[in-house]
Design a protein around this motif. Sequence first.
Motif, PDB file in Angstrom:
ATOM      1  N   GLY A   1      40.313  56.676  80.534  1.00 58.96           N
ATOM      2  CA  GLY A   1      40.196  55.652  81.560  1.00 58.96           C
ATOM      3  C   GLY A   1      40.365  54.268  80.963  1.00 58.96           C
ATOM      4  O   GLY A   1      40.153  54.057  79.770  1.00 58.96           O
ATOM      5  N   LEU A   2      40.772  53.333  81.800  1.00 55.44           N
ATOM      6  CA  LEU A   2      40.965  51.951  81.376  1.00 55.44           C
ATOM      7  C   LEU A   2      39.750  51.132  81.793  1.00 55.44           C
ATOM      8  O   LEU A   2      39.385  51.115  82.961  1.00 55.44           O
ATOM      9  CB  LEU A   2      42.238  51.382  82.010  1.00 55.44           C
ATOM     10  CG  LEU A   2      42.707  50.024  81.478  1.00 55.44           C
ATOM     11  CD1 LEU A   2      43.046  50.106  80.005  1.00 55.44           C
ATOM     12  CD2 LEU A   2      43.908  49.539  82.273  1.00 55.44           C
ATOM     13  N   ARG A   3      39.117  50.485  80.843  1.00 58.78           N
ATOM     14  CA  ARG A   3      37.921  49.700  81.097  1.00 58.78           C
ATOM     15  C   ARG A   3      38.152  48.255  80.682  1.00 58.78           C
ATOM     16  O   ARG A   3      38.912  47.971  79.759  1.00 58.78           O
ATOM     17  CB  ARG A   3      36.724  50.258  80.308  1.00 58.78           C
ATOM     18  CG  ARG A   3      36.441  51.721  80.586  1.00 58.78           C
ATOM     19  CD  ARG A   3      35.750  51.922  81.920  1.00 58.78           C
ATOM     20  NE  ARG A   3      35.386  53.309  82.112  1.00 58.78           N
ATOM     21  CZ  ARG A   3      36.116  54.215  82.750  1.00 58.78           C
ATOM     22  NH1 ARG A   3      37.273  53.854  83.280  1.00 58.78           N
ATOM     23  NH2 ARG A   3      35.722  55.457  82.864  1.00 58.78           N
ATOM     24  N   THR A   4      37.451  47.332  81.371  1.00 58.27           N
ATOM     25  CA  THR A   4      37.518  45.912  81.048  1.00 58.27           C
ATOM     26  C   THR A   4      36.230  45.485  80.374  1.00 58.27           C
ATOM     27  O   THR A   4      35.136  45.719  80.902  1.00 58.27           O
ATOM     28  CB  THR A   4      37.742  45.064  82.309  1.00 58.27           C
ATOM     29  OG1 THR A   4      38.983  45.430  82.916  1.00 58.27           O
ATOM     30  CG2 THR A   4      37.794  43.586  81.955  1.00 58.27           C
ATOM     31  N   PHE A   5      36.337  44.850  79.208  1.00 60.18           N
ATOM     32  CA  PHE A   5      35.196  44.304  78.492  1.00 60.18           C
ATOM     33  C   PHE A   5      35.465  42.833  78.189  1.00 60.18           C
ATOM     34  O   PHE A   5      36.555  42.310  78.467  1.00 60.18           O
ATOM     35  CB  PHE A   5      34.942  45.087  77.199  1.00 60.18           C
ATOM     36  CG  PHE A   5      34.568  46.525  77.418  1.00 60.18           C
ATOM     37  CD1 PHE A   5      33.264  46.891  77.676  1.00 60.18           C
ATOM     38  CD2 PHE A   5      35.537  47.519  77.381  1.00 60.18           C
ATOM     39  CE1 PHE A   5      32.919  48.216  77.899  1.00 60.18           C
ATOM     40  CE2 PHE A   5      35.209  48.850  77.591  1.00 60.18           C
ATOM     41  CZ  PHE A   5      33.896  49.193  77.852  1.00 60.18           C
ATOM     42  N   TYR A   6      34.470  42.183  77.587  1.00 66.72           N
ATOM     43  CA  TYR A   6      34.589  40.759  77.283  1.00 66.72           C
ATOM     44  C   TYR A   6      34.123  40.510  75.858  1.00 66.72           C
ATOM     45  O   TYR A   6      33.250  41.214  75.330  1.00 66.72           O
ATOM     46  CB  TYR A   6      33.770  39.929  78.274  1.00 66.72           C
ATOM     47  CG  TYR A   6      34.194  40.192  79.693  1.00 66.72           C
ATOM     48  CD1 TYR A   6      35.275  39.530  80.246  1.00 66.72           C
ATOM     49  CD2 TYR A   6      33.533  41.140  80.464  1.00 66.72           C
ATOM     50  CE1 TYR A   6      35.687  39.791  81.540  1.00 66.72           C
ATOM     51  CE2 TYR A   6      33.936  41.411  81.758  1.00 66.72           C
ATOM     52  CZ  TYR A   6      35.011  40.735  82.282  1.00 66.72           C
ATOM     53  OH  TYR A   6      35.432  41.007  83.561  1.00 66.72           O
ATOM     54  N   LEU A   7      34.699  39.467  75.243  1.00 63.52           N
ATOM     55  CA  LEU A   7      34.422  39.166  73.846  1.00 63.52           C
ATOM     56  C   LEU A   7      34.260  37.665  73.674  1.00 63.52           C
ATOM     57  O   LEU A   7      35.169  36.894  74.042  1.00 63.52           O
ATOM     58  CB  LEU A   7      35.573  39.678  72.959  1.00 63.52           C
ATOM     59  CG  LEU A   7      35.508  39.319  71.478  1.00 63.52           C
ATOM     60  CD1 LEU A   7      34.356  40.067  70.811  1.00 63.52           C
ATOM     61  CD2 LEU A   7      36.836  39.655  70.790  1.00 63.52           C
ATOM     62  N   ARG A   8      33.093  37.247  73.134  1.00 63.87           N
ATOM     63  CA  ARG A   8      32.908  35.834  72.823  1.00 63.87           C
ATOM     64  C   ARG A   8      33.905  35.433  71.746  1.00 63.87           C
ATOM     65  O   ARG A   8      34.037  36.104  70.719  1.00 63.87           O
ATOM     66  CB  ARG A   8      31.497  35.572  72.319  1.00 63.87           C
ATOM     67  CG  ARG A   8      30.415  35.524  73.382  1.00 63.87           C
ATOM     68  CD  ARG A   8      30.496  34.290  74.255  1.00 63.87           C
ATOM     69  NE  ARG A   8      30.408  33.045  73.524  1.00 63.87           N
ATOM     70  CZ  ARG A   8      29.275  32.455  73.194  1.00 63.87           C
ATOM     71  NH1 ARG A   8      28.117  33.018  73.532  1.00 63.87           N
ATOM     72  NH2 ARG A   8      29.281  31.309  72.551  1.00 63.87           N
ATOM     73  N   LYS A   9      34.614  34.340  71.952  1.00 66.90           N
ATOM     74  CA  LYS A   9      35.643  33.913  70.992  1.00 66.90           C
ATOM     75  C   LYS A   9      35.041  33.661  69.620  1.00 66.90           C
ATOM     76  O   LYS A   9      35.665  33.946  68.596  1.00 66.90           O
ATOM     77  CB  LYS A   9      36.351  32.667  71.516  1.00 66.90           C
ATOM     78  CG  LYS A   9      37.252  32.944  72.711  1.00 66.90           C
ATOM     79  CD  LYS A   9      38.021  31.709  73.139  1.00 66.90           C
ATOM     80  CE  LYS A   9      38.971  32.043  74.283  1.00 66.90           C
ATOM     81  NZ  LYS A   9      39.767  30.870  74.715  1.00 66.90           N
ATOM     82  N   GLU A  10      33.833  33.149  69.571  1.00 64.93           N
ATOM     83  CA  GLU A  10      33.222  32.864  68.282  1.00 64.93           C
ATOM     84  C   GLU A  10      32.812  34.123  67.541  1.00 64.93           C
ATOM     85  O   GLU A  10      32.527  34.077  66.340  1.00 64.93           O
ATOM     86  CB  GLU A  10      32.003  31.960  68.464  1.00 64.93           C
ATOM     87  CG  GLU A  10      30.883  32.576  69.267  1.00 64.93           C
ATOM     88  CD  GLU A  10      29.726  31.617  69.502  1.00 64.93           C
ATOM     89  OE1 GLU A  10      28.574  32.081  69.450  1.00 64.93           O
ATOM     90  OE2 GLU A  10      29.985  30.420  69.724  1.00 64.93           O
ATOM     91  N   LYS A  11      32.756  35.267  68.259  1.00 59.69           N
ATOM     92  CA  LYS A  11      32.422  36.534  67.613  1.00 59.69           C
ATOM     93  C   LYS A  11      33.652  37.348  67.226  1.00 59.69           C
ATOM     94  O   LYS A  11      33.520  38.470  66.749  1.00 59.69           O
ATOM     95  CB  LYS A  11      31.525  37.374  68.534  1.00 59.69           C
ATOM     96  CG  LYS A  11      30.127  36.793  68.714  1.00 59.69           C
ATOM     97  CD  LYS A  11      29.226  37.748  69.471  1.00 59.69           C
ATOM     98  CE  LYS A  11      27.815  37.193  69.555  1.00 59.69           C
ATOM     99  NZ  LYS A  11      26.896  38.121  70.247  1.00 59.69           N
ATOM    100  N   LEU A  12      34.820  36.807  67.459  1.00 54.84           N
ATOM    101  CA  LEU A  12      36.044  37.497  67.054  1.00 54.84           C
ATOM    102  C   LEU A  12      36.079  37.577  65.530  1.00 54.84           C
ATOM    103  O   LEU A  12      35.988  36.556  64.847  1.00 54.84           O
ATOM    104  CB  LEU A  12      37.270  36.743  67.564  1.00 54.84           C
ATOM    105  CG  LEU A  12      38.618  37.392  67.277  1.00 54.84           C
ATOM    106  CD1 LEU A  12      38.794  38.658  68.109  1.00 54.84           C
ATOM    107  CD2 LEU A  12      39.753  36.420  67.559  1.00 54.84           C
ATOM    108  N   PRO A  13      36.173  38.765  64.942  1.00 55.36           N
ATOM    109  CA  PRO A  13      36.200  38.896  63.480  1.00 55.36           C
ATOM    110  C   PRO A  13      37.309  38.055  62.856  1.00 55.36           C
ATOM    111  O   PRO A  13      38.409  37.953  63.396  1.00 55.36           O
ATOM    112  CB  PRO A  13      36.439  40.392  63.265  1.00 55.36           C
ATOM    113  CG  PRO A  13      35.910  41.037  64.506  1.00 55.36           C
ATOM    114  CD  PRO A  13      36.208  40.073  65.607  1.00 55.36           C
ATOM    115  N   ARG A  14      37.004  37.452  61.709  1.00 51.18           N
ATOM    116  CA  ARG A  14      37.980  36.578  61.070  1.00 51.18           C
ATOM    117  C   ARG A  14      39.266  37.309  60.735  1.00 51.18           C
ATOM    118  O   ARG A  14      40.347  36.742  60.749  1.00 51.18           O
ATOM    119  CB  ARG A  14      37.380  35.983  59.791  1.00 51.18           C
ATOM    120  CG  ARG A  14      36.335  34.908  60.056  1.00 51.18           C
ATOM    121  CD  ARG A  14      35.776  34.369  58.766  1.00 51.18           C
ATOM    122  NE  ARG A  14      35.082  35.425  58.012  1.00 51.18           N
ATOM    123  CZ  ARG A  14      34.550  35.249  56.796  1.00 51.18           C
ATOM    124  NH1 ARG A  14      34.644  34.081  56.192  1.00 51.18           N
ATOM    125  NH2 ARG A  14      33.924  36.245  56.199  1.00 51.18           N
TER     126      ARG A  14
END
Length: 708
Positions: free
Chosen positions: A687-700
């Motif tokens: 299935g296709l799911r939508t999630f969200y990611l804080r930009k500051e938590k994006l791994p370097r």
Amino acid sequence: MKSKTSYSKKLWSGRLVRHNLRLYGLLSLLFTIFLWLVHPVRMLLDHERMLGMQEVGALYTEGMRILSFPNPVDGLLAFVVPVVMGLVLLRYLQEPSATAVYHSFPLGRSQILGSQILSGAVLFLGPLLLNALVMGGLVLWEGNGAWTEAIRWFAGYGTTGMMVFGFALMLGMALGSTLVQGVLVYVFLFLPVGLVLGVANILELLLHGYPYGESDVMKWTRISPVMALENMARDGNGWDRTMVQFLAYILLFFGMAFLLYRKRKLERNTDYLCFDSFKTGFVFLMTFLGMTLAGVYFKEMMYTRTSTHVGMAVGAVLAYAASQMIAQKSVFIHRTWKGMAVYGLAMTLTLTAISLDVGGYSRRIPNLGQVRSIQLTQQLLDTEGQLRSYGNWGSHYDPETGMPLPEGFNPILAIQEGNGAAGLKTYIAQEQEAYVTPEALQAIWELHFSRMSEADPVERGSRVVLEYRLENGGTLRRGYSFEYDAKVPELGRLFETLEYKRKNNPVLFLASQGLSKAVVNSPLGEPIGIRGQEAIGVLLDGIREDVLEETYESRWEEGGPFYFVDFYYPYTDLQGKTLESYVNVPVYSGYGRTREALDALGLLDRVVPTPGNVRSLAVLDRMGEDPYLEKMRSMEMPEAYEGLRKVEDKEKLALLLPQLQSNYRYTLAGDYYQVQVKALNAVGEEGLRTFYLRKEKLPRELLAEVND
């Protein structure tokens, strides 16, 4: 020679009473029929001995539902029938010809009024008493209830109705219009409630820290017969006290009616107000009521001080004009505007003093050394998951039939001693207690001080009411509003105290021993059941450790739970039958110990997105857009979209996936990426799911790849 209008020692005339009973007996008969339909007929149709009557009973029930009569007795008995009796029995005072006839009788005014009171009592109390006797007889016949409840019912509604009847008579003696009498009966019956709550509602906005809606406001409404009846009906307490209060009102209203009748001049029988001395009080009371109601309306519409002041001014002018027209019995009231000018000046000075807090109400805060405890009533910040929402009670149902139990049933009261939820009794008791630990008191005191010092406290949002219990035995209450989606640092200090977490989290009182199962409601779309005390204990310990270590900052940024876990426990009902309920516990994406517990149980790949179950992942630059909805429905990843970056490397996925959230905080929407994830759920469905990611938590390691 004795005057026809002189007073006699006899309080009523039998002939006049019999005349009234013949004249208005039809109203009493209709009232009796109505009571029988609502009570005895229903009791007969519900009785198990009435074999073969189920169809008739269903037809009756459906008819009552269609007629919107689920429980019509309260309103009609207490506030409609007695007022109608008061209007018709005093109708003669509003018509000159009828007044002349009645006062030509060889009766004194006290005898006439006494006859009308006795007539009203017979017409109203007779059907009530007959209905109560029949209900008492049916209860004795059924053998499943106490017949004294029927007498209690008669006493309660009879006293209430006679109080309202007496109030209608008292107003009728001061007024010369049946229409005005009927309207003002209801206005003044609800006046104490409306004025107190209306004034409190406005003070909440104008006087910073005023705890509108709490017990220190509601106690002033107890003088109202309407609130006394409502409180008695709601919680079943205070019956004797309420009856004494109503009897006192009856004596007061009937006594005032006799006094006003003695002073009333017959030539004033068609004037709206039969006493000139009442005009000033009536006009300014109605003006104040109109000002209050309009102020509350404008406040709720726009929630600003300016709109509230405008509404109060408009309401005062309109109410003043209308009440003067009634008092003067004329539309030409231009000569009375001096009174409005005086009232306006007085109200302007009063409201200015309140807004400027001349008395220092909003700045008054006790020193911590004077405080024994602080009660924090949290109507608070749970809609956005900002502070509360640690967990809640789930549905209560019978595991054998799967049917839900009646709403309002509380299994906590019947928890079996020694099972996994027995500690919830401690939680329920502790949740009601005030905060007492030094760190919690300091945090709440700082919260109060920060809200108190704000220049403009006008905010929409949740309410929090603080009640200080002082060492000298006194109390101090203040109430404040918080914007739903704003970070409040002082709340963070309270949130991170152990006392707060223990008061607001039932999971800290659960024990794996005795829990029947746990159900993880996976964000991938398929729930996973966990059985066995050892496995349940591993998950429970992981969540408990995360809760104890959680910070306000991490909770606020996540905006809401990632998924929920239901912990089921058995309990015994009052009949000794073992049933089941559950506690619904939220799990946030930052709960690392919970993630480790699921991994130890071999369930991590079945619960949350991991490199093992994710088939593809794409990061969208533009937050909140769902591209190619049709392709999403067909489970295809969008191949071309502005700002789309795919992540396929397993090592990079392992860094990114633990940072995903199932929702986002509205005020920080621009600080999030939207992430589309195609993954397998617990039963292997893709299935296709939508999630969200804080930009500051994006791994370097992914910065260049995503921002390329």
